[in-house]
Design a protein around this motif. Sequence first.
Motif, mmCIF file in Angstrom:
data_model
loop_
_atom_site.group_PDB
_atom_site.id
_atom_site.type_symbol
_atom_site.label_atom_id
_atom_site.label_comp_id
_atom_site.label_asym_id
_atom_site.label_seq_id
_atom_site.Cartn_x
_atom_site.Cartn_y
_atom_site.Cartn_z
ATOM 1 N N THR A 1 53.620 47.869 36.819
ATOM 2 C CA THR A 1 53.363 46.677 37.333
ATOM 3 C C THR A 1 54.626 45.738 37.614
ATOM 4 O OG1 THR A 1 51.599 46.181 35.448
ATOM 5 C CG2 THR A 1 52.433 44.194 36.372
ATOM 6 N N GLU B 1 49.878 45.568 40.736
ATOM 7 C CA GLU B 1 49.493 46.468 39.558
ATOM 8 C C GLU B 1 49.189 48.014 40.185
ATOM 9 O OE1 GLU B 1 46.520 45.232 36.979
ATOM 10 O OE2 GLU B 1 47.579 43.286 36.853
ATOM 11 N N ARG C 1 46.174 47.221 42.703
ATOM 12 C CA ARG C 1 45.458 45.628 42.598
ATOM 13 C C ARG C 1 46.510 44.833 42.908
ATOM 14 N NH1 ARG C 1 41.050 44.065 40.002
ATOM 15 N NH2 ARG C 1 40.743 46.263 39.212
ATOM 16 N N TYR C 2 46.628 43.680 43.634
ATOM 17 C CA TYR C 2 47.062 42.365 43.645
ATOM 18 C C TYR C 2 46.386 41.217 43.037
ATOM 19 C CZ TYR C 2 50.190 39.053 45.948
ATOM 20 O OH TYR C 2 51.024 38.040 46.114
ATOM 21 N N GLY C 3 46.825 40.953 42.065
ATOM 22 C CA GLY C 3 46.039 40.009 41.165
ATOM 23 C C GLY C 3 44.709 40.548 40.690
ATOM 24 N N ASN C 4 43.589 39.902 41.054
ATOM 25 C CA ASN C 4 42.368 40.362 40.849
ATOM 26 C C ASN C 4 41.653 41.098 41.951
ATOM 27 O OD1 ASN C 4 42.074 38.165 42.314
ATOM 28 N ND2 ASN C 4 40.276 37.201 41.305
ATOM 29 N N VAL C 5 42.492 41.536 43.059
ATOM 30 C CA VAL C 5 41.972 41.951 44.287
ATOM 31 C C VAL C 5 42.480 43.436 44.367
ATOM 32 C CG1 VAL C 5 41.703 41.736 46.830
ATOM 33 C CG2 VAL C 5 41.795 39.814 45.377
ATOM 34 N N THR C 6 41.527 44.363 44.487
ATOM 35 C CA THR C 6 41.846 45.702 44.804
ATOM 36 C C THR C 6 42.053 46.035 46.146
ATOM 37 O OG1 THR C 6 39.599 46.453 45.007
ATOM 38 C CG2 THR C 6 40.496 46.396 42.917
ATOM 39 N N GLN D 1 50.989 36.978 43.154
ATOM 40 C CA GLN D 1 50.168 37.592 41.850
ATOM 41 C C GLN D 1 51.302 39.041 41.716
ATOM 42 O OE1 GLN D 1 47.704 36.524 40.274
ATOM 43 N NE2 GLN D 1 47.616 34.805 41.364
ATOM 44 N N GLN E 1 37.323 40.883 51.284
ATOM 45 C CA GLN E 1 37.654 39.806 50.131
ATOM 46 C C GLN E 1 39.215 39.350 50.635
ATOM 47 O OE1 GLN E 1 37.418 41.076 46.178
ATOM 48 N NE2 GLN E 1 38.399 39.402 45.427
#
Length: 588
Positions: free
Chosen positions: A358, A336, A394-399, A333, A326
């Motif tokens: 975070t 988290e 996680r960075y934004g919505n990407v693990t 971002q 991905q």
Amino acid sequence: MQIFWQLRWYFRQQWRRYAGAIFILILVSLFELLPPRAIGWIVDGVVSGEIDSGTMLLWLGGLAALWGVVYVLRIIWRIWLFGAAAELGSVLRNRLYKHFSSHPPIFFERYKTGDLMARSTNDVNAVVMTAGEGVLTAADSLITGLAVLFIMTTMLSWELTILALLPMPLMAIAVFFLGRQLHTRFSASQAAFSDLTDKTQESLNGVRMVRAFGLEQRQQADFADVVDKVGEKNLAVERVDAKFDPVIQIAIGMSFFLSIAGGAYMVHQGRLTLGDLTAFTLYQGLMIWPMLAMAWLFNILERGSAAWKRLEVIFGVMPDIVSGEQSMPQDNQPLEVAIDRFHWQAQSQPALQDVIFTLSAGQMLGIAGPIGSGKSTLLALLLRQQELEQGSIRYGNVTIRQADLEQWRSRFAVVSQSPFLFSRSIADNIALGRPAATLAQVRAAAKAACIDSDIMQFPEGYQTLVGEKGITLSGGQKQRIAIARALLLEAEILVLDDALSAVDGKTEHQILQNLKRSNLHDPARQHQRQTVIVIAHRLTALEDADNILVLQQGKVAEHGDHAGLLEQDKWYAEMYRYQKLEQAIEGE
């Protein structure tokens, strides 16, 4: 011959070169069959008086032209064959480097640097020799041997051919057993060479420590022991290698003795002409190379097979961490982190547990704690140098598992406590991540890292060579050059892993203020503050942090900003007061 099967992937890639070289080898072998037969006819003609001097000169001129053609063809097939073999060396070394780069640090704890260097040099050279000399000896000896054997059997005398080949089975048996010995001993010698390479590298890297402790004599003795062991292993290989030539020479000598004796008897009986015997001995001379080549082939193949097995061991070690597919988001971002539990394989006690935070884009996160509290482990997980099994990052919505590994790590610019500098100029070291950077950009990064004035004091300024691992620089200078290198990269997240430990308090404060002002960002990006993670033992470096995590025994013992942690009056406050007192005593 198994090594040829193992290298079939490369032979398929370079089939045009190999096929062309072998085709020319066939032509050369066929052309070389003509001179012995022609000389036999000339001898018979001279003996019978049926050939005059003009005809003889014509024959000799034709043979000279033929040898000229053979000379040119030999040049062509050597270029094709050995060019393909040399390219295999480049392919293997690039493949090894890429393979090394894909492994986490634990791989390099399992395999020493010297061992990996030996496999990348000596072992690769042995495989290259197999793909070059090995293919040559196999093809040439087989083609020439079968062609000459066919001519000797069908056109001259099959009885004399059988007589000449009687010593060959004995030679084959001897070469087979010698080849097995050579395989074992060559593997041992390559392993010993790995130890020598590793010992050499350790000795050179630790030369300062050795001199500081006065251990030169002991180190020399240890090194001499390793060298002696390598010499013994190599001598064991040479002992086996030295047995090949006598076996071959004796077999060849016996073959010539039997053919000359048998041929003389057949000439005396009138069953063979003198010209035929001359041609037979010349053809038998052509058989010397195939017999030598077969023995040399066994030698090459055993060395190549042993070397390939050592390379296969390395190629067979799969990376513990596999990249996701991905793509990372283009804009900044939040990062988290929710680590439920992580422990090293050799330890049952978790190195990190219940670490949750975070980090919003543009914020500064401080991480503190005593030695062994898990700070470096946390950084290794953030960079995915270790795999997190229980928890998520996680960075934004990407693990972190889903993300393309190269893109994930490109978001970070890391400066460690012990930075590594290459044996190049200061400018090249700063511009490592951005080779196209101008000198003005390099200097801007150096000024932000408070190292520009030091650099300009060197006679050659930014073109000063730093020496291997930056040996000509002080610890503080190396750290600041590494900081400048990270700042020039302009990554979204800057990580300072105790990277200010070797500079004084005033310089540390100035560098942190420069980071806070974000001097390096382009005007178009002024609204985007760089996210910063500072891992520090000197707590004054964390005073401006938006949030500070205090780790103890792998857990978050305290968190908050600087003022809030002082009010809590726990480990952070106690350590901060102690360091302030220490600075006051030292006059800072």
